[in-house]
Design an enzyme around this catalytic site. Structure first.
Site, short mmCIF file in Angstrom:
data_model
loop_
_atom_site.label_atom_id
_atom_site.label_comp_id
_atom_site.label_asym_id
_atom_site.label_seq_id
_atom_site.Cartn_x
_atom_site.Cartn_y
_atom_site.Cartn_z
N LYS A 10 1.01 -1.15 -0.11
CA LYS A 10 -0.21 -0.30 0.13
C LYS A 10 1.02 1.53 0.24
O LYS A 10 2.02 1.10 0.45
CB LYS A 10 -0.70 0.13 1.43
CG LYS A 10 -0.25 -0.09 2.71
CD LYS A 10 0.07 1.71 3.12
CE LYS A 10 1.11 1.40 4.32
NZ LYS A 10 1.73 2.76 4.20
N ASP A 135 -1.82 -1.64 10.41
CA ASP A 135 -2.39 -1.63 8.99
C ASP A 135 -2.71 -2.91 8.28
O ASP A 135 -3.41 -3.34 7.32
CB ASP A 135 -0.79 -1.75 7.95
CG ASP A 135 -0.26 0.12 7.54
OD1 ASP A 135 -1.25 0.76 7.98
OD2 ASP A 135 0.78 0.11 8.48
#
Length: 282
Positions: A10, A135
């Protein structure tokens, strides 16, 4: 019969830190975006034992690896005697701000839930993901999302356009904890405008997306590693539309209109001492 999963990295298109919590975590608001760069997990069932082998980029296969932590957590919560043989093909640079460990943990939860036939819901998996790292819940969901809280409260957005990305990871890593320790909430620079970024993404306006890129951690990491400013400048010079550091760094990314443009521009980038990759938003 085994399972093969992609674990996507990401980038953060925005990252704002709102407050420091009593437990030491920080309240954040950020727009997170999955990218094409991914690790691959191959998982086969075996009795009781959970084992891990790794190829590609060198990472530890010891107990502190998030893949093993995720597998053992799921095993414990489900009360299953099933085990797994896991192979990780590591392509995402580590300690890079790209959620390389978190995405492997998320893929492990997803894969073992299927392999072991546990039938846990997405919400149950999300609660486990939160225990593994800030995350991990986003990596479980993927796509484009606003993350709040410590990162676990997600608002899914429309998929972003497949803008091209050039990723530059210097040879050094960065400690997320150290970066947050160096952050002074009263002295933040440019603060992200989440609504404006959401609008720019919805309108597929690369120029406006570039203008709204903002990460309050960037100034802290740049003080620790001034070389990152040079990397940002080089990315601008070769033609990237917008440039930002991802997460707590040290990876810096540049945006282009598509993956072909990223691949074209990367040829003009000096790669000395850096891991340079072309990717796109997925």
């Amino acid at each position: 019969m085994g399972i093969r999963l992609k674990a996507h990295g990401k980038i953060n298109l925005t990252l704002d830190v709102l407050d420091r919590r009593p437990d030491g975590y920080h309240e954040v608001e950020m727009i997170m975006q999955s990218i094409s760069l991914h690790d691959v997990l191959e998982i086969e069932e075996q009795s009781k034992e959970i084992s891990l082998t790794v190829s590609g980029i060198s990472v530890t296969a010891e107990e502190d690896n998030l893949v093993l932590k995720a597998a053992r957590l799921l095993q414990q919560v489900a009360g299953t005697g099933a085990g797994a043989k896991i192979h990780l093909q590591k392509n995402i640079p580590v300690a890079a701000g790209l959620a390389g460990g978190s995405t492997d943990a998320a893929a492990t939860l997803k894969g073992l839930n299927a392999l072991w036939g546990l039938g846990l819901s997405q919400e149950q998996l999300r609660q486990l993901a939160t225990q593994l790292g800030a995350d991990v819940p986003f990596c479980l969901a993927g796509g484009t999302a606003i993350a709040r809280g410590i990162g676990e409260k997600l608002t899914t957005l429309e998929p972003a356009p497949p803008f091209g990305i050039i990723l530059v990871k210097p040879s050094f890593g960065v400690s997320t904890a150290e970066v947050y320790q160096g952050l002074r909430l009263e002295h933040l620079g440019k603060r992200p405008n989440t609504e404006a970024m959401v609008k720019a993404l919805k309108e597929r306006d690369l120029g406006q997306v570039a203008r709204e890129l903002a990460n309050v951690l960037e100034s802290v990491t740049l003080r620790m590693h001034p070389k990152l400013e040079q990397i940002k400048e080089i990315l601008r010079q070769i033609g990237c539309t917008g440039v930002l550091m991802s997460g707590s760094g040290p990876t810096v990314f540049g945006l282009t209109e598509n993956r072909e443009k990223a691949a074209e521009l990367i040829s003009g980038l000096p790669q000395a001492g850096c891991h340079v990759l072309a990717a796109w938003m997925v």
